[in-house]
Scaffold this active site. Structure first.
Site, PDB file in Angstrom:
ATOM      1  N   HIS A   1     -64.229  98.349  62.013  1.00  0.00           N
ATOM      2  CA  HIS A   1     -65.089  99.473  60.758  1.00  0.00           C
ATOM      3  C   HIS A   1     -66.814  99.601  61.197  1.00  0.00           C
ATOM      4  CE1 HIS A   1     -62.718  97.658  56.633  1.00  0.00           C
ATOM      5  NE2 HIS A   1     -62.288  99.161  57.395  1.00  0.00           N
TER       6      HIS A   1
ATOM      7  N   ASN B   1     -56.420  81.561  55.785  1.00  0.00           N
ATOM      8  CA  ASN B   1     -57.512  81.748  54.538  1.00  0.00           C
ATOM      9  C   ASN B   1     -57.691  80.051  53.929  1.00  0.00           C
ATOM     10  OD1 ASN B   1     -59.008  82.455  52.705  1.00  0.00           O
ATOM     11  ND2 ASN B   1     -58.020  85.197  53.622  1.00  0.00           N
TER      12      ASN B   1
HETATM   13  C1  BJW Z   1     -62.363  82.374  55.618  1.00  0.00           C
HETATM   14  C2  BJW Z   1     -63.348  81.005  55.487  1.00  0.00           C
HETATM   15  C3  BJW Z   1     -62.889  80.393  57.116  1.00  0.00           C
HETATM   16  C4  BJW Z   1     -63.857  82.414  53.521  1.00  0.00           C
HETATM   17  N1  BJW Z   1     -62.196  80.676  57.612  1.00  0.00           N
HETATM   18  N2  BJW Z   1     -61.413  82.344  55.814  1.00  0.00           N
HETATM   19  C5  BJW Z   1     -57.930 102.519  46.134  1.00  0.00           C
HETATM   20  C6  BJW Z   1     -56.319 101.818  46.400  1.00  0.00           C
HETATM   21  C7  BJW Z   1     -56.934 101.779  47.738  1.00  0.00           C
HETATM   22  C8  BJW Z   1     -57.958 102.476  48.675  1.00  0.00           C
HETATM   23  C9  BJW Z   1     -58.825 102.996  48.699  1.00  0.00           C
HETATM   24  C10 BJW Z   1     -59.397 103.103  46.267  1.00  0.00           C
HETATM   25  N3  BJW Z   1     -59.918 103.471  46.531  1.00  0.00           N
HETATM   26  C11 BJW Z   1     -60.316 103.533  47.172  1.00  0.00           C
HETATM   27  C12 BJW Z   1     -59.979 103.702  48.504  1.00  0.00           C
HETATM   28  C13 BJW Z   1     -60.719 103.438  49.871  1.00  0.00           C
HETATM   29  C14 BJW Z   1     -61.504 102.263  50.546  1.00  0.00           C
HETATM   30  C15 BJW Z   1     -61.438 100.982  50.118  1.00  0.00           C
HETATM   31  O1  BJW Z   1     -60.124 100.210  50.510  1.00  0.00           O
HETATM   32  N4  BJW Z   1     -61.480 100.481  48.803  1.00  0.00           N
HETATM   33  C16 BJW Z   1     -60.758  99.114  48.977  1.00  0.00           C
HETATM   34  C17 BJW Z   1     -62.024  97.624  48.393  1.00  0.00           C
HETATM   35  C18 BJW Z   1     -60.002  99.488  46.916  1.00  0.00           C
HETATM   36  N5  BJW Z   1     -61.648 102.483  51.391  1.00  0.00           N
HETATM   37  C19 BJW Z   1     -62.329 102.863  52.570  1.00  0.00           C
HETATM   38  O2  BJW Z   1     -63.160 104.015  51.782  1.00  0.00           O
HETATM   39  C20 BJW Z   1     -62.323 103.463  53.654  1.00  0.00           C
HETATM   40  N6  BJW Z   1     -62.001 104.653  54.729  1.00  0.00           N
HETATM   41  C21 BJW Z   1     -61.030 105.127  54.319  1.00  0.00           C
HETATM   42  O3  BJW Z   1     -60.151 104.637  52.945  1.00  0.00           O
HETATM   43  O4  BJW Z   1     -61.295 106.745  54.291  1.00  0.00           O
HETATM   44  C22 BJW Z   1     -60.254 107.478  53.718  1.00  0.00           C
HETATM   45  C23 BJW Z   1     -61.325 107.691  52.886  1.00  0.00           C
HETATM   46  C24 BJW Z   1     -61.972 109.107  52.550  1.00  0.00           C
HETATM   47  C25 BJW Z   1     -62.039 110.010  52.049  1.00  0.00           C
HETATM   48  C26 BJW Z   1     -61.556 109.740  50.830  1.00  0.00           C
HETATM   49  C27 BJW Z   1     -61.162 108.325  50.304  1.00  0.00           C
HETATM   50  C28 BJW Z   1     -60.051 107.932  51.772  1.00  0.00           C
HETATM   51  C29 BJW Z   1     -63.113 102.666  54.649  1.00  0.00           C
HETATM   52  C30 BJW Z   1     -63.485 101.426  54.065  1.00  0.00           C
HETATM   53  C31 BJW Z   1     -64.688 101.091  54.746  1.00  0.00           C
HETATM   54  C32 BJW Z   1     -65.492  99.385  54.516  1.00  0.00           C
HETATM   55  N7  BJW Z   1     -66.431  99.127  55.137  1.00  0.00           N
HETATM   56  C33 BJW Z   1     -67.334  97.865  54.710  1.00  0.00           C
HETATM   57  C34 BJW Z   1     -68.342  97.669  54.977  1.00  0.00           C
HETATM   58  C35 BJW Z   1     -68.419  97.667  56.345  1.00  0.00           C
HETATM   59  C36 BJW Z   1     -70.269  97.942  56.677  1.00  0.00           C
HETATM   60  C37 BJW Z   1     -71.267  96.205  56.858  1.00  0.00           C
HETATM   61  O5  BJW Z   1     -70.494  95.427  57.714  1.00  0.00           O
HETATM   62  O6  BJW Z   1     -71.854  96.547  56.139  1.00  0.00           O
HETATM   63  O7  BJW Z   1     -66.592  96.980  55.851  1.00  0.00           O
HETATM   64  S1  BJW Z   1     -66.464  97.337  53.641  1.00  0.00           S
HETATM   65  C38 BJW Z   1     -66.227  95.373  54.217  1.00  0.00           C
HETATM   66  O8  BJW Z   1     -65.203  94.670  53.326  1.00  0.00           O
HETATM   67  C39 BJW Z   1     -66.385  95.409  54.996  1.00  0.00           C
HETATM   68  C40 BJW Z   1     -65.067  94.488  55.753  1.00  0.00           C
HETATM   69  O9  BJW Z   1     -65.219  94.710  56.834  1.00  0.00           O
HETATM   70  C41 BJW Z   1     -63.966  95.656  54.749  1.00  0.00           C
HETATM   71  C42 BJW Z   1     -63.230  93.750  54.324  1.00  0.00           C
HETATM   72  O10 BJW Z   1     -63.562  92.765  53.787  1.00  0.00           O
HETATM   73  P1  BJW Z   1     -63.345  91.293  54.740  1.00  0.00           P
HETATM   74  O11 BJW Z   1     -63.583  90.959  56.420  1.00  0.00           O
HETATM   75  O12 BJW Z   1     -61.767  91.204  53.820  1.00  0.00           O
HETATM   76  O13 BJW Z   1     -64.271  90.281  53.697  1.00  0.00           O
HETATM   77  P2  BJW Z   1     -64.117  89.861  52.085  1.00  0.00           P
HETATM   78  O14 BJW Z   1     -65.549  88.400  52.606  1.00  0.00           O
HETATM   79  O15 BJW Z   1     -63.327  90.715  51.061  1.00  0.00           O
HETATM   80  O16 BJW Z   1     -63.442  88.536  52.886  1.00  0.00           O
HETATM   81  C43 BJW Z   1     -63.539  87.054  53.045  1.00  0.00           C
HETATM   82  C44 BJW Z   1     -62.268  86.057  53.391  1.00  0.00           C
HETATM   83  O17 BJW Z   1     -62.862  85.360  54.254  1.00  0.00           O
HETATM   84  C45 BJW Z   1     -61.709  85.725  51.742  1.00  0.00           C
HETATM   85  O18 BJW Z   1     -60.583  86.300  52.118  1.00  0.00           O
HETATM   86  C46 BJW Z   1     -62.165  84.419  51.583  1.00  0.00           C
HETATM   87  O19 BJW Z   1     -60.953  83.106  51.519  1.00  0.00           O
HETATM   88  C47 BJW Z   1     -61.819  84.357  53.808  1.00  0.00           C
HETATM   89  N8  BJW Z   1     -63.008  82.661  54.175  1.00  0.00           N
HETATM   90  N9  BJW Z   1     -64.666  81.495  55.053  1.00  0.00           N
HETATM   91  C48 BJW Z   1     -61.842  81.497  57.127  1.00  0.00           C
HETATM   92  N10 BJW Z   1     -63.910  79.733  56.952  1.00  0.00           N
END
Ligand code: BJW
Ligand code: ZN
Length: 255
Positions: free
Chosen positions: A122, A219
């Site tokens: 990302h 997690n």
């Molecule tokens: C602990 C803890 C501790 C707490 N120890 N653990 C429908 C179905 C499927 C896909 C899609 C859909 N509609 C849209 C999409 C596509 C979309 C997507 O997946 N959306 C879903 C939300 C549904 N994806 C995209 O758009 C991606 N691109 C793509 O698909 O391109 C092709 C395409 C092009 C054109 C049209 C359509 C498709 C791009 C995704 C980009 C994500 N960007 C972000 C922001 C980055 C920039 C920024 O930082 O601002 O990335 S969003 C955000 O979420 C960030 C993260 O990397 C990402 C994942 O989150 P993460 O890391 O899992 O964090 P959390 O908060 O969700 O979870 C934290 C976890 O930690 C929890 O489980 C806690 O329990 C745990 N935790 N403390 C261990 N101490």
């Protein structure tokens, strides 16, 4: 916290170990996650900040939000979880195995902890570029927004954006491809600190599972991956990972 005996056995005999990390890994360094009750998406709407449309609607707001998050990075350091993953890489490679870490995080803390083989799917909060000429922005340019005036490229006057992947944008192809290749070949796949909700990154542990890997989730809470994981260790990464690596290290010394 209960470590998985089966998971440790799988790690001892693994030739190839791959890891996917998410925001939870950096939570204990003081970097907020996205979807937790105290996460960024409780306070801000993703569609108003983390998409190209949001950026074009209000570039200065988005630049300011990312600048605040970037400033926080100057105050944080890797935690015991990041350090344990760097140790795990050393353990696996020293016994002749391969290790690869794919991170969704944009904070650079894995590299700061000493991990070598890291793919940032990302992007990185530490870089910005011009949306028009694609030139990498200087630190001065990155900070050059003023109230009502967004930061612009000094070469072509294009808007400066953070080098992160927003919703609807493609992930860096080579980095994603590398993550997919190692997932397909992994004997053990660790998914750490991610809600496993954002695709395509969330598909990597599933790819590994389909190819026969032992998929271990670390997690404190249940995630979208839990039903498909071979084992789920409930605990924080800064507590579980050092224990896991210590246990593996002892087992490897004995063998
Ligand atoms: C602990 C803890 C501790 C707490 N120890 N653990 C429908 C179905 C499927 C896909 C899609 C859909 N509609 C849209 C999409 C596509 C979309 C997507 O997946 N959306 C879903 C939300 C549904 N994806 C995209 O758009 C991606 N691109 C793509 O698909 O391109 C092709 C395409 C092009 C054109 C049209 C359509 C498709 C791009 C995704 C980009 C994500 N960007 C972000 C922001 C980055 C920039 C920024 O930082 O601002 O990335 S969003 C955000 O979420 C960030 C993260 O990397 C990402 C994942 O989150 P993460 O890391 O899992 O964090 P959390 O908060 O969700 O979870 C934290 C976890 O930690 C929890 O489980 C806690 O329990 C745990 N935790 N403390 C261990 N101490
Ligand atoms: Zn430019």
């Amino acid at each position: 916290m209960q470590l998985s005996a089966e998971g440790i056995d799988a790690l001892v005999s693994a030739d190839s170990v791959a890891v996917l990390t998410g925001a939870g890994v950096s939570a204990e360094s003081g970097v907020p996650t996205f979807r937790d009750p105290d996460g960024l998406w409780q306070q801000f709407k993703p569609e108003e900040l983390a998409s190209m449309n949001a950026f074009l609607a209000n570039p200065e707001l988005v630049q300011r939000w990312y600048a605040e998050r970037r400033n926080l990075l100057d105050e944080v350091s890797p935690n015991a979880g990041h350090l344990a993953l760097a140790d795990l890489e050393r353990l696996v490679t020293e016994k002749g195995g391969s290790f690869h870490l794919t991170t969704q995080n944009v904070d650079g803390l894995h590299q700061a902890a000493g991990s070598n083989n890291v793919g940032e799917v990302h992007g990185s909060l530490r870089r910005s570029y011009c949306v028009d000429c694609k030139r990498k922005a200087t630190t001065k340019e990155m900070k050059s927004f003023r109230s009502g005036t967004p930061a612009r490229c000094s070469a072509c006057d294009g808007l400066i954006r953070p080098d992160v992947v927003w919703f609807g944008e493609m992930l860096p192809a080579e980095v994603l491809q590398a993550g997919e290749n190692v997932a397909r070949n992994a004997d053990v796949y660790l998914s750490v600190g991610t809600s496993a909700e954002v695709y395509p990154a969330a598909g990597l542990p599933l790819l590994a599972r389909d190819a026969g890997a032992f998929v271990m989730e670390i997690n404190p809470r249940k995630t979208a991956l839990t039903p498909y994981a071979s084992a789920s260790i409930r605990g924080t990464s800064a507590t579980v990972l050092p224990e896991l690596v210590k246990t593996l290290s002892r087992r490897l010394e004995m063998s």
